[in-house]
Write a protein that holds these residues in place. Structure first.
Motif, PDB file in Angstrom:
ATOM      1  N   LEU A   1       0.840  -1.208   0.000  1.00  0.00           N
ATOM      2  CA  LEU A   1       0.000   0.000   0.000  1.00  0.00           C
ATOM      3  C   LEU A   1       0.870   1.251   0.000  1.00  0.00           C
ATOM      4  O   LEU A   1       0.577   2.213  -0.725  1.00  0.00           O
ATOM      5  CB  LEU A   1      -0.935   0.007   1.214  1.00  0.00           C
ATOM      6  N   ASP A   2       1.945   1.236   0.801  1.00  0.00           N
ATOM      7  CA  ASP A   2       2.848   2.391   0.829  1.00  0.00           C
ATOM      8  C   ASP A   2       3.525   2.596  -0.520  1.00  0.00           C
ATOM      9  O   ASP A   2       3.671   3.729  -0.993  1.00  0.00           O
ATOM     10  CB  ASP A   2       3.900   2.233   1.926  1.00  0.00           C
ATOM     11  N   ASP A   3       3.958   1.496  -1.156  1.00  0.00           N
ATOM     12  CA  ASP A   3       4.573   1.592  -2.482  1.00  0.00           C
ATOM     13  C   ASP A   3       3.590   2.179  -3.494  1.00  0.00           C
ATOM     14  O   ASP A   3       3.952   3.039  -4.306  1.00  0.00           O
ATOM     15  CB  ASP A   3       5.023   0.209  -2.983  1.00  0.00           C
ATOM     16  N   MET A   4       2.363   1.707  -3.448  1.00  0.00           N
ATOM     17  CA  MET A   4       1.341   2.206  -4.389  1.00  0.00           C
ATOM     18  C   MET A   4       1.031   3.676  -4.115  1.00  0.00           C
ATOM     19  O   MET A   4       0.787   4.442  -5.050  1.00  0.00           O
ATOM     20  CB  MET A   4       0.069   1.364  -4.299  1.00  0.00           C
ATOM     21  N   THR A   5       1.055   4.071  -2.850  1.00  0.00           N
ATOM     22  CA  THR A   5       0.838   5.474  -2.519  1.00  0.00           C
ATOM     23  C   THR A   5       1.959   6.328  -3.100  1.00  0.00           C
ATOM     24  O   THR A   5       1.699   7.383  -3.692  1.00  0.00           O
ATOM     25  CB  THR A   5       0.744   5.659  -0.986  1.00  0.00           C
ATOM     26  N   GLU A   6       3.196   5.870  -2.963  1.00  0.00           N
ATOM     27  CA  GLU A   6       4.327   6.592  -3.559  1.00  0.00           C
ATOM     28  C   GLU A   6       4.193   6.662  -5.074  1.00  0.00           C
ATOM     29  O   GLU A   6       4.465   7.704  -5.685  1.00  0.00           O
ATOM     30  CB  GLU A   6       5.646   5.920  -3.181  1.00  0.00           C
ATOM     31  N   LEU A   7       3.768   5.579  -5.685  1.00  0.00           N
ATOM     32  CA  LEU A   7       3.572   5.549  -7.130  1.00  0.00           C
ATOM     33  C   LEU A   7       2.479   6.532  -7.547  1.00  0.00           C
ATOM     34  O   LEU A   7       2.621   7.267  -8.530  1.00  0.00           O
ATOM     35  CB  LEU A   7       3.230   4.130  -7.582  1.00  0.00           C
ATOM     36  N   ALA A   8       1.388   6.572  -6.789  1.00  0.00           N
ATOM     37  CA  ALA A   8       0.299   7.515  -7.083  1.00  0.00           C
ATOM     38  C   ALA A   8       0.764   8.956  -6.916  1.00  0.00           C
ATOM     39  O   ALA A   8       0.425   9.823  -7.734  1.00  0.00           O
ATOM     40  CB  ALA A   8      -0.900   7.233  -6.174  1.00  0.00           C
ATOM     41  N   GLU A   9       1.560   9.219  -5.884  1.00  0.00           N
ATOM     42  CA  GLU A   9       2.083  10.570  -5.674  1.00  0.00           C
ATOM     43  C   GLU A   9       2.998  10.982  -6.826  1.00  0.00           C
ATOM     44  O   GLU A   9       2.934  12.120  -7.302  1.00  0.00           O
ATOM     45  CB  GLU A   9       2.822  10.654  -4.341  1.00  0.00           C
ATOM     46  N   ALA A  10       3.830  10.067  -7.278  1.00  0.00           N
ATOM     47  CA  ALA A  10       4.715  10.359  -8.413  1.00  0.00           C
ATOM     48  C   ALA A  10       3.904  10.576  -9.683  1.00  0.00           C
ATOM     49  O   ALA A  10       4.206  11.481 -10.480  1.00  0.00           O
ATOM     50  CB  ALA A  10       5.723   9.226  -8.602  1.00  0.00           C
TER      51      ALA A  10
ATOM     52  N   VAL B   1      -8.318  14.525  -1.815  1.00  0.00           N
ATOM     53  CA  VAL B   1      -7.457  13.601  -1.093  1.00  0.00           C
ATOM     54  C   VAL B   1      -7.345  12.321  -1.911  1.00  0.00           C
ATOM     55  O   VAL B   1      -8.358  11.754  -2.325  1.00  0.00           O
ATOM     56  CB  VAL B   1      -8.047  13.296   0.308  1.00  0.00           C
ATOM     57  N   ILE B   2      -6.118  11.882  -2.140  1.00  0.00           N
ATOM     58  CA  ILE B   2      -5.879  10.637  -2.879  1.00  0.00           C
ATOM     59  C   ILE B   2      -5.482   9.569  -1.874  1.00  0.00           C
ATOM     60  O   ILE B   2      -4.546   9.750  -1.095  1.00  0.00           O
ATOM     61  CB  ILE B   2      -4.785  10.831  -3.946  1.00  0.00           C
ATOM     62  N   GLN B   3      -6.221   8.450  -1.886  1.00  0.00           N
ATOM     63  CA  GLN B   3      -5.989   7.346  -0.967  1.00  0.00           C
ATOM     64  C   GLN B   3      -5.827   6.049  -1.755  1.00  0.00           C
ATOM     65  O   GLN B   3      -6.440   5.882  -2.804  1.00  0.00           O
ATOM     66  CB  GLN B   3      -7.188   7.176  -0.019  1.00  0.00           C
ATOM     67  N   VAL B   4      -5.033   5.144  -1.204  1.00  0.00           N
ATOM     68  CA  VAL B   4      -4.889   3.809  -1.771  1.00  0.00           C
ATOM     69  C   VAL B   4      -5.426   2.822  -0.741  1.00  0.00           C
ATOM     70  O   VAL B   4      -5.091   2.901   0.442  1.00  0.00           O
ATOM     71  CB  VAL B   4      -3.418   3.494  -2.108  1.00  0.00           C
ATOM     72  N   ALA B   5      -6.275   1.918  -1.190  1.00  0.00           N
ATOM     73  CA  ALA B   5      -6.827   0.865  -0.336  1.00  0.00           C
ATOM     74  C   ALA B   5      -6.661  -0.467  -1.058  1.00  0.00           C
ATOM     75  O   ALA B   5      -6.470  -0.508  -2.279  1.00  0.00           O
ATOM     76  CB  ALA B   5      -8.301   1.128  -0.041  1.00  0.00           C
ATOM     77  N   GLU B   6      -6.740  -1.545  -0.303  1.00  0.00           N
ATOM     78  CA  GLU B   6      -6.636  -2.872  -0.922  1.00  0.00           C
ATOM     79  C   GLU B   6      -7.753  -3.108  -1.931  1.00  0.00           C
ATOM     80  O   GLU B   6      -7.500  -3.514  -3.059  1.00  0.00           O
ATOM     81  CB  GLU B   6      -6.675  -3.967   0.142  1.00  0.00           C
ATOM     82  N   PHE B   7      -8.990  -2.886  -1.507  1.00  0.00           N
ATOM     83  CA  PHE B   7     -10.182  -3.127  -2.325  1.00  0.00           C
ATOM     84  C   PHE B   7     -11.221  -2.061  -2.008  1.00  0.00           C
ATOM     85  O   PHE B   7     -11.186  -1.448  -0.943  1.00  0.00           O
ATOM     86  CB  PHE B   7     -10.818  -4.489  -1.985  1.00  0.00           C
ATOM     87  N   PRO B   8     -12.190  -1.883  -2.906  1.00  0.00           N
ATOM     88  CA  PRO B   8     -13.336  -1.040  -2.553  1.00  0.00           C
ATOM     89  C   PRO B   8     -14.141  -1.710  -1.438  1.00  0.00           C
ATOM     90  O   PRO B   8     -14.092  -2.930  -1.273  1.00  0.00           O
ATOM     91  CB  PRO B   8     -14.149  -0.957  -3.854  1.00  0.00           C
ATOM     92  N   THR B   9     -14.873  -0.909  -0.692  1.00  0.00           N
ATOM     93  CA  THR B   9     -15.711  -1.458   0.374  1.00  0.00           C
ATOM     94  C   THR B   9     -16.911  -2.187  -0.230  1.00  0.00           C
ATOM     95  O   THR B   9     -17.297  -1.944  -1.377  1.00  0.00           O
ATOM     96  CB  THR B   9     -16.223  -0.346   1.303  1.00  0.00           C
ATOM     97  N   GLU B  10     -17.515  -3.049   0.569  1.00  0.00           N
ATOM     98  CA  GLU B  10     -18.730  -3.750   0.140  1.00  0.00           C
ATOM     99  C   GLU B  10     -19.838  -2.740  -0.176  1.00  0.00           C
ATOM    100  O   GLU B  10     -20.588  -2.923  -1.134  1.00  0.00           O
ATOM    101  CB  GLU B  10     -19.194  -4.742   1.206  1.00  0.00           C
ATOM    102  N   ASP B  11     -19.953  -1.696   0.645  1.00  0.00           N
ATOM    103  CA  ASP B  11     -20.970  -0.668   0.400  1.00  0.00           C
ATOM    104  C   ASP B  11     -20.768  -0.007  -0.960  1.00  0.00           C
ATOM    105  O   ASP B  11     -21.729   0.240  -1.689  1.00  0.00           O
ATOM    106  CB  ASP B  11     -20.955   0.396   1.500  1.00  0.00           C
ATOM    107  N   THR B  12     -19.515   0.287  -1.297  1.00  0.00           N
ATOM    108  CA  THR B  12     -19.215   0.897  -2.598  1.00  0.00           C
ATOM    109  C   THR B  12     -19.604  -0.045  -3.728  1.00  0.00           C
ATOM    110  O   THR B  12     -20.233   0.375  -4.707  1.00  0.00           O
ATOM    111  CB  THR B  12     -17.717   1.262  -2.691  1.00  0.00           C
ATOM    112  N   LEU B  13     -19.229  -1.314  -3.607  1.00  0.00           N
ATOM    113  CA  LEU B  13     -19.565  -2.286  -4.645  1.00  0.00           C
ATOM    114  C   LEU B  13     -21.078  -2.418  -4.796  1.00  0.00           C
ATOM    115  O   LEU B  13     -21.590  -2.463  -5.921  1.00  0.00           O
ATOM    116  CB  LEU B  13     -18.934  -3.639  -4.330  1.00  0.00           C
ATOM    117  N   ASP B  14     -21.793  -2.472  -3.667  1.00  0.00           N
ATOM    118  CA  ASP B  14     -23.258  -2.581  -3.714  1.00  0.00           C
ATOM    119  C   ASP B  14     -23.872  -1.341  -4.360  1.00  0.00           C
ATOM    120  O   ASP B  14     -24.753  -1.449  -5.212  1.00  0.00           O
ATOM    121  CB  ASP B  14     -23.831  -2.771  -2.310  1.00  0.00           C
TER     122      ASP B  14
END
Length: 142
Positions: free
Chosen positions: A18-27, A44-57
């Motif tokens: 997640l930290d690596d992906m955050t650095e990649l997104a910042e770059a 605000v830009i955030q990196v998460a493993e997966f979308p939440t169930e609520d988001t998918l629904d």
């Protein structure tokens, strides 16, 4: 040709964290045209493993791997640059596992995919057309 004394790098490689992906997104964000980045003030830009169930629904998406990124909030095309008091900040979510899954199945660089998803989601914030988004991605290429 590989020297037999040099071990291949893949036995020690790991998927980006997640930290690596955050650095990649910042770059990727830093490489976007300055005028485009200015439109993202307060986002605000955030990196998460997966979308939440609520988001998918809410989006009626069956697989957590089918959503690479998401803009949540009220974009410039909806209500202007100033957010009313008490409202959560505009957010762009990048989903690490779906992005990595997509990367594994395509011949694109990970940085290119992250840039594409980021620009696409910023495009939702700004209200851009697909053609505008493609032009910004071309401008951000190294």
């Amino acid at each position: 040709m590989t020297n037999r004394a040099d071990p291949p790098p893949w036995p020690t490689l790991q998927a980006p964290s997640l930290d690596d992906m955050t650095e990649l997104a910042e770059a990727a964000f830093a490489a976007l045209p300055e005028a485009f980045r200015r439109l993202c003030e307060g986002v605000v830009i955030q990196v998460a493993e997966f979308p939440t169930e609520d988001t998918l629904d809410e989006m009626e998406i069956d697989s957590e791997f089918d959503l690479l990124g998401l803009f949540q909030g009220f974009g410039l095309a909806q209500d202007g640059a100033v957010a009313p008091t008490g409202r959560l900040p505009n957010m762009i979510w990048l989903y690490r596992r779906p992005i990595l899954d997509y990367w594994a199945g395509h011949e694109e660089t990970l940085g290119g995919i992250v840039t594409h998803v980021l620009v696409h989601e910023i495009g939702h914030h700004v209200g851009l057309s697909d053609e505008d988004i493609a032009e910004i991605e071309r401008a951000a290429e190294p």
